[in-house]
Design an enzyme around this catalytic site. Structure first.
Site, PDB file in Angstrom:
ATOM      1  N   CYS A  90      16.180 -13.380  -5.536  1.00  0.00           N
ATOM      2  CA  CYS A  90      15.501 -13.866  -6.748  1.00  0.00           C
ATOM      3  C   CYS A  90      15.266 -15.367  -6.686  1.00  0.00           C
ATOM      4  CB  CYS A  90      16.348 -13.569  -7.979  1.00  0.00           C
ATOM      5  SG  CYS A  90      16.480 -11.835  -8.349  1.00  0.00           S
ATOM      6  N   GLU A 109      -3.666   6.779   7.160  1.00  0.00           N
ATOM      7  CA  GLU A 109      -2.315   6.209   7.138  1.00  0.00           C
ATOM      8  C   GLU A 109      -1.650   6.487   8.484  1.00  0.00           C
ATOM      9  OE1 GLU A 109       0.106   4.661   5.021  1.00  0.00           O
ATOM     10  OE2 GLU A 109       1.424   5.077   6.724  1.00  0.00           O
ATOM     11  N   CYS A 141       0.042  -7.383  -0.863  1.00  0.00           N
ATOM     12  CA  CYS A 141       1.319  -7.985  -1.275  1.00  0.00           C
ATOM     13  C   CYS A 141       1.577  -9.243  -0.462  1.00  0.00           C
ATOM     14  CB  CYS A 141       2.456  -6.979  -1.118  1.00  0.00           C
ATOM     15  SG  CYS A 141       2.636  -6.403   0.568  1.00  0.00           S
TER      16      CYS A 141
HETATM   17  N1  SAH Z   1      -1.427   2.321  -0.872  1.00  0.00           N
HETATM   18  C1  SAH Z   1      -0.065   2.783  -0.801  1.00  0.00           C
HETATM   19  C2  SAH Z   1       0.759   2.223   0.363  1.00  0.00           C
HETATM   20  C3  SAH Z   1       0.651   0.749   0.654  1.00  0.00           C
HETATM   21  S1  SAH Z   1       1.868   0.122   1.787  1.00  0.00           S
HETATM   22  C4  SAH Z   1       0.648   2.601  -2.123  1.00  0.00           C
HETATM   23  O1  SAH Z   1       0.168   1.894  -2.999  1.00  0.00           O
HETATM   24  O2  SAH Z   1       1.716   3.202  -2.310  1.00  0.00           O
HETATM   25  C5  SAH Z   1       0.995  -0.025   3.295  1.00  0.00           C
HETATM   26  C6  SAH Z   1       0.910   1.262   4.092  1.00  0.00           C
HETATM   27  O3  SAH Z   1       0.175   0.983   5.289  1.00  0.00           O
HETATM   28  C7  SAH Z   1       2.248   1.836   4.561  1.00  0.00           C
HETATM   29  O4  SAH Z   1       2.326   3.174   4.118  1.00  0.00           O
HETATM   30  C8  SAH Z   1       2.184   1.767   6.107  1.00  0.00           C
HETATM   31  O5  SAH Z   1       2.804   2.875   6.732  1.00  0.00           O
HETATM   32  C9  SAH Z   1       0.695   1.779   6.350  1.00  0.00           C
HETATM   33  N2  SAH Z   1       0.233   1.187   7.626  1.00  0.00           N
HETATM   34  C10 SAH Z   1       0.752   0.120   8.285  1.00  0.00           C
HETATM   35  N3  SAH Z   1      -0.010  -0.179   9.369  1.00  0.00           N
HETATM   36  C11 SAH Z   1      -1.027   0.713   9.396  1.00  0.00           C
HETATM   37  C12 SAH Z   1      -2.147   0.907  10.271  1.00  0.00           C
HETATM   38  N4  SAH Z   1      -2.346   0.107  11.329  1.00  0.00           N
HETATM   39  N5  SAH Z   1      -2.995   1.904   9.982  1.00  0.00           N
HETATM   40  C13 SAH Z   1      -2.810   2.714   8.910  1.00  0.00           C
HETATM   41  N6  SAH Z   1      -1.766   2.570   8.048  1.00  0.00           N
HETATM   42  C14 SAH Z   1      -0.879   1.589   8.286  1.00  0.00           C
END
Ligand code: SAH
Length: 379
Positions: A14, A261, A336
């Site tokens: 935090c 994904e 993020c």
């Molecule tokens: N949109 C979702 C997840 C976002 S987190 C939500 O809001 O819950 C980012 C995601 O990207 C993770 O699930 C991770 O596994 C995926 N990721 C990371 N690198 C990637 C890549 N090169 N191609 C596709 N997905 C990927």
């Protein structure tokens, strides 16, 4: 009002705890203005009414201090566990479940794992809470598969916590700082919990990615889809889709959605989530988002909207070049990691897009992290 915590220095989670919440929001707004103000207007950050205890995923290390089981945090580069009984970020149901687990471990003589001698049993406890269903999961991470007095432990936990709808054992025998192992055994209930976001229901397994602040995630998804301006006919790509949450919500307002994904178990969860919500106009592909989009572009396929939500490192050059070839009318970029988002935004603005709007959302109160949505249109 500002908050304090005796573990702030040790934990480091935090960075903004001592600042009153309105001031935290003002700082994040100023940071987003600095990063994106030259590219587009930055809307006021969406903050929380009541920011304490927002985290629905909570984990604690388990150890022994003076012969009693404790849960808390390891001191950096040491094997000393510091007991922690309260955290401003975590859902309060987790602290209550941890307290009962500690008592039961003492009563049943279940030893905590010792990460110097690599003996003992329980390494970590993880609690996940379905904020809008009230379902609670406990994951007991053990160093080996044998779990003595398992039935008494489960019965004791259930008797004290009727909110526990599932209890799972995860076996992690590796000498690693990773919390979960890769073997799971369901000890009680279905092995997952459910939660609801924006009117859809989602399954959460012990290892699934699920945003840790569900109240703000609803606002994030609502804002992102409002910026996308779907009318019901569009072809949408949900890139980096995780367990399919935003794509499934978008599918109700789109012609068809394609989720991509990299993580195979997230894709399996996404497929289950689509069935659970009776969504038929969505498909999920397990692939690298950049490679998949490059192939789509080479095959002459098209998309009206690309929703993208990459991890903190941002997108890849391959993904951005594929966007340039696919030429969706609209891009909604959720991030993020605002620094990498700005890097990608500058590339897009130099290659045929205009940034129209930024919408910061405070997904992580008390920390210095900030989520941000950017809307782009083709020039
Ligand atoms: N949109 C979702 C997840 C976002 S987190 C939500 O809001 O819950 C980012 C995601 O990207 C993770 O699930 C991770 O596994 C995926 N990721 C990371 N690198 C990637 C890549 N090169 N191609 C596709 N997905 C990927």
């Amino acid at each position: 009002m500002s908050l304090s915590c005796p573990h702030q220095k040790l934990c480091g989670g935090c960075q903004m705890l001592a600042l009153p919440y309105p001031e935290q929001l003002a700082r994040k707004q100023a940071q987003m203005q600095r990063l994106f103000g030259k590219l587009c207007p930055v809307r006021p950050i969406l903050g929380m009414d009541d920011p304490a205890h927002y985290r629905c995923k909570v984990q604690a290390a388990v150890g022994t201090v003076n012969g009693r089981t404790v849960t808390g945090l390891y001191q950096p580069s040491s094997h000393r566990l510091v007991p922690v009984e309260h955290c401003w970020l975590e859902d309060e149901r987790a602290a209550a479940v941890f307290a009962t687990a500690r008592q039961l471990m003492d009563r049943l003589r279940l030893p905590a794992y010792n990460d110097v001698t690599h003996t003992g049993l329980v390494r970590h406890l993880l609690v996940r809470v379905g904020k809008y269903t009230g379902e609670v999961m406990l994951v007991v991470v053990t160093g080996s598969a044998i779990f003595p007095a398992r039935a008494q432990f489960v019965a004791g936990m259930r008797a004290a916590h009727p909110e526990l709808t599932t209890i799972v054992q995860s076996v992690n025998g590796r000498r690693t700082s990773m919390v979960l192992g890769d073997r799971f055994r369901t000890l009680y209930g279905p092995g997952y919990i459910r939660d609801k976001l924006c009117g859809c229901e989602f399954l959460i397994s012990p290892a699934s990615f699920y945003q840790v602040n569900p109240a703000q995630t609803q606002r994030l998804y609502t804002a992102a889809l409002e910026m996308a301006g779907l009318t019901g006919t569009e072809t949408v790509i949900d890139a980096y889709c995780g367990t399919g949450t935003i794509g499934i919500i978008a599918a109700k307002k789109a012609g068809q959605v394609l989720g991509v994904e990299l993580n195979r178990s997230a894709v399996q969860d996404a497929q289950k989530n689509a069935r659970l919500n009776h969504i038929q106009n969505i498909r999920f592909v397990c692939d690298d988002a950049g490679r998949f989009m490059t192939r789509m572009a080479a095959e002459g396929q098209r998309a009206d909207l690309v929703l993208m939500d990459p991890p903190r490192q941002g997108s890849s050059p391959e993904f951005l070049r594929a966007l340039q070839k696919l030429k969706p009318r609209t891009i909604v970029y959720i991030s993020c990691g605002p620094d990498t988002q700005r890097r990608d935004a500058e590339w897009l603005c130099a290659h045929g897009w205009r940034a129209l709007q930024a919408q910061p959302v405070d997904l992580f109160p008390f920390t210095d992290h900030c989520e941000n949505i950017l809307l782009f249109a083709g020039k």
